[in-house]
Scaffold this active site. Structure first.
Site, PDB file in Angstrom:
ATOM      1  N   HIS A  17      37.828  32.934 -15.599  1.00 38.34           N
ATOM      2  CA  HIS A  17      37.901  33.427 -16.862  1.00 38.34           C
ATOM      3  C   HIS A  17      39.062  32.880 -17.573  1.00 38.34           C
ATOM      4  O   HIS A  17      38.768  32.538 -18.916  1.00 38.34           O
ATOM      5  CB  HIS A  17      38.014  34.874 -16.732  1.00 38.34           C
ATOM      6  CG  HIS A  17      36.888  35.637 -16.122  1.00 38.34           C
ATOM      7  ND1 HIS A  17      37.407  36.337 -14.901  1.00 38.34           N
ATOM      8  CD2 HIS A  17      35.885  35.822 -16.380  1.00 38.34           C
ATOM      9  CE1 HIS A  17      36.128  37.092 -14.467  1.00 38.34           C
ATOM     10  NE2 HIS A  17      35.383  36.518 -15.418  1.00 38.34           N
ATOM     11  N   LYS A  41      28.742  51.469 -14.522  1.00 32.49           N
ATOM     12  CA  LYS A  41      29.147  50.426 -13.532  1.00 32.49           C
ATOM     13  C   LYS A  41      30.408  50.916 -12.678  1.00 32.49           C
ATOM     14  O   LYS A  41      31.230  51.605 -13.150  1.00 32.49           O
ATOM     15  CB  LYS A  41      29.722  49.262 -14.520  1.00 32.49           C
ATOM     16  CG  LYS A  41      29.132  47.985 -13.997  1.00 32.49           C
ATOM     17  CD  LYS A  41      29.445  46.705 -14.782  1.00 32.49           C
ATOM     18  CE  LYS A  41      29.574  45.456 -13.944  1.00 32.49           C
ATOM     19  NZ  LYS A  41      29.440  44.178 -14.751  1.00 32.49           N
ATOM     20  N   ARG A  90      28.170  29.703 -16.539  1.00 35.02           N
ATOM     21  CA  ARG A  90      28.575  28.965 -15.357  1.00 35.02           C
ATOM     22  C   ARG A  90      27.258  28.074 -14.845  1.00 35.02           C
ATOM     23  O   ARG A  90      27.427  26.986 -14.174  1.00 35.02           O
ATOM     24  CB  ARG A  90      28.826  30.075 -14.026  1.00 35.02           C
ATOM     25  CG  ARG A  90      30.352  30.412 -14.459  1.00 35.02           C
ATOM     26  CD  ARG A  90      30.443  31.650 -13.460  1.00 35.02           C
ATOM     27  NE  ARG A  90      29.383  32.698 -13.726  1.00 35.02           N
ATOM     28  CZ  ARG A  90      29.081  33.512 -12.750  1.00 35.02           C
ATOM     29  NH1 ARG A  90      29.867  33.720 -11.620  1.00 35.02           N
ATOM     30  NH2 ARG A  90      28.431  34.577 -13.193  1.00 35.02           N
ATOM     31  N   SER A 128      33.903  37.359  -9.781  1.00 40.03           N
ATOM     32  CA  SER A 128      35.052  38.524  -9.384  1.00 40.03           C
ATOM     33  C   SER A 128      34.610  39.135  -8.067  1.00 40.03           C
ATOM     34  O   SER A 128      35.359  39.309  -7.055  1.00 40.03           O
ATOM     35  CB  SER A 128      34.873  39.459 -10.612  1.00 40.03           C
ATOM     36  OG  SER A 128      35.405  39.023 -11.965  1.00 40.03           O
TER      37      SER A 128
HETATM   38  N1  COA Z   1      34.444  32.320 -14.342  1.00 39.87           N
HETATM   39  C1  COA Z   1      34.301  33.322 -13.204  1.00 39.87           C
HETATM   40  N2  COA Z   1      33.417  34.038 -13.238  1.00 39.87           N
HETATM   41  C2  COA Z   1      32.705  34.454 -14.240  1.00 39.87           C
HETATM   42  C3  COA Z   1      32.626  33.539 -15.522  1.00 39.87           C
HETATM   43  C4  COA Z   1      33.663  32.231 -15.277  1.00 39.87           C
HETATM   44  N3  COA Z   1      33.624  31.912 -16.375  1.00 39.87           N
HETATM   45  N4  COA Z   1      31.956  34.196 -16.421  1.00 39.87           N
HETATM   46  C5  COA Z   1      31.447  35.303 -15.810  1.00 39.87           C
HETATM   47  N5  COA Z   1      31.864  35.217 -14.584  1.00 39.87           N
HETATM   48  C6  COA Z   1      31.201  36.202 -13.681  1.00 39.87           C
HETATM   49  C7  COA Z   1      32.150  37.565 -13.608  1.00 39.87           C
HETATM   50  O1  COA Z   1      33.373  37.273 -12.847  1.00 39.87           O
HETATM   51  C8  COA Z   1      31.148  38.554 -13.272  1.00 39.87           C
HETATM   52  O2  COA Z   1      31.188  38.692 -11.767  1.00 39.87           O
HETATM   53  P1  COA Z   1      30.839  39.864 -10.933  1.00 39.87           P
HETATM   54  O3  COA Z   1      29.190  39.938 -11.049  1.00 39.87           O
HETATM   55  O4  COA Z   1      30.778  39.285  -9.344  1.00 39.87           O
HETATM   56  O5  COA Z   1      31.663  40.933 -11.323  1.00 39.87           O
HETATM   57  C9  COA Z   1      29.979  38.296 -13.635  1.00 39.87           C
HETATM   58  O6  COA Z   1      30.151  36.663 -13.991  1.00 39.87           O
HETATM   59  C10 COA Z   1      29.492  38.939 -15.033  1.00 39.87           C
HETATM   60  O7  COA Z   1      30.606  38.572 -15.810  1.00 39.87           O
HETATM   61  P2  COA Z   1      30.895  39.348 -17.213  1.00 39.87           P
HETATM   62  O8  COA Z   1      30.708  38.359 -18.598  1.00 39.87           O
HETATM   63  O9  COA Z   1      32.121  40.220 -17.165  1.00 39.87           O
HETATM   64  O10 COA Z   1      29.593  40.271 -17.540  1.00 39.87           O
HETATM   65  P3  COA Z   1      29.319  41.635 -17.343  1.00 39.87           P
HETATM   66  O11 COA Z   1      27.888  41.714 -17.233  1.00 39.87           O
HETATM   67  O12 COA Z   1      30.139  42.497 -16.536  1.00 39.87           O
HETATM   68  O13 COA Z   1      29.417  42.152 -18.977  1.00 39.87           O
HETATM   69  C11 COA Z   1      30.348  43.149 -20.883  1.00 39.87           C
HETATM   70  C12 COA Z   1      30.617  42.695 -19.292  1.00 39.87           C
HETATM   71  C13 COA Z   1      31.710  43.833 -21.292  1.00 39.87           C
HETATM   72  C14 COA Z   1      30.434  41.835 -21.777  1.00 39.87           C
HETATM   73  C15 COA Z   1      29.085  43.767 -21.021  1.00 39.87           C
HETATM   74  O14 COA Z   1      28.794  45.002 -20.101  1.00 39.87           O
HETATM   75  C16 COA Z   1      29.028  44.618 -22.479  1.00 39.87           C
HETATM   76  O15 COA Z   1      28.693  43.862 -23.289  1.00 39.87           O
HETATM   77  N6  COA Z   1      29.267  46.073 -22.277  1.00 39.87           N
HETATM   78  C17 COA Z   1      29.082  46.834 -23.537  1.00 39.87           C
HETATM   79  C18 COA Z   1      27.711  47.407 -23.703  1.00 39.87           C
HETATM   80  C19 COA Z   1      26.871  46.645 -24.509  1.00 39.87           C
HETATM   81  O16 COA Z   1      27.157  46.469 -25.661  1.00 39.87           O
HETATM   82  N7  COA Z   1      25.813  46.099 -24.089  1.00 39.87           N
HETATM   83  C20 COA Z   1      24.719  45.486 -24.614  1.00 39.87           C
HETATM   84  C21 COA Z   1      23.835  46.168 -25.556  1.00 39.87           C
HETATM   85  S1  COA Z   1      22.769  47.083 -24.453  1.00 39.87           S
END
Ligand code: COA
Length: 161
Positions: A17, A41, A90, A128
């Site tokens: 990140h 979540k 990724r 994560s």
């Molecule tokens: N390096 C390392 N890990 C990465 C990464 C990177 N560059 N990019 C993504 N990841 C990993 C994260 O660590 C995470 O790992 P985990 O699943 O083991 O926890 C996974 O990829 C998902 O990452 P993230 O980008 O945080 O996605 P998320 O699915 O948790 O989404 C939000 C988080 C906040 C963006 C998303 O839940 C959201 O938009 N929420 C608001 C509700 C909404 O508007 N929804 C859309 C309409 S329904």
């Protein structure tokens, strides 16, 4: 002033990140790192803890703001008066989900543009969950999360190393 938003769960923030944060902050005047709080979540770190870890990791970055949000990302983006969302990719496996999210966000707010940044090749395997699994079992998370938050991550899983 061009502002972008980089949203995620950051449970906890990893060096993958941080890499995306630093590279995308060079493309705008201000970057908002938006920490999502989805009630459906189950997080290991509370919203306050996730924001705190990011603030520690980014303490020397004046043009980066860390903010928590609940509800829809499209609404948060509108509230902040921002148009650009940055997401990291990724591997191909990330694409389908991210593509769906980008289209949903566009439907909710047609002004939004989602830009994808390819993750650093050194971190394509990182997540994560992997960091938490290692910390929980006493594995070495050195190089996977910023050094300044390492102890706090171990502490969470009562593994003071
Ligand atoms: N390096 C390392 N890990 C990465 C990464 C990177 N560059 N990019 C993504 N990841 C990993 C994260 O660590 C995470 O790992 P985990 O699943 O083991 O926890 C996974 O990829 C998902 O990452 P993230 O980008 O945080 O996605 P998320 O699915 O948790 O989404 C939000 C988080 C906040 C963006 C998303 O839940 C959201 O938009 N929420 C608001 C509700 C909404 O508007 N929804 C859309 C309409 S329904």
């Amino acid at each position: 002033m061009k502002t972008c938003i980089y949203p995620g769960s950051f449970d906890p923030v990893t060096n993958g990140h941080i890499d995306i944060i630093h590279r995308s902050s060079m493309l705008c005047d201000k970057l908002i790192v938006a920490v999502g709080n989805n009630i459906n979540k189950k997080y290991s770190f509370s919203l306050e803890e996730r924001v705190e870890l990011l603030n520690i990791a980014l303490k020397d970055c004046p043009y980066i703001e860390v903010a928590g949000f609940s509800g829809l990302l499209a609404d948060f983006v509108r509230e902040k008066g921002v148009r650009i969302i940055i997401k990291g990719l990724r591997a191909v496996s990330d694409f389908e989900y991210e593509f769906q999210m980008a289209l949903l966000n566009k439907k909710l707010n047609p002004n939004i543009e989602t830009l994808f940044m390819m993750s650093n090749v050194n971190y394509t395997y990182l997540s994560s969950s992997a960091v938490k699994e290692l910390a929980r079992n006493g594995g070495d998370i050195g190089g996977l999360v910023p050094d300044c938050i390492k102890d706090k991550v171990y502490e969470k899983f009562r593994m003071g190393i």
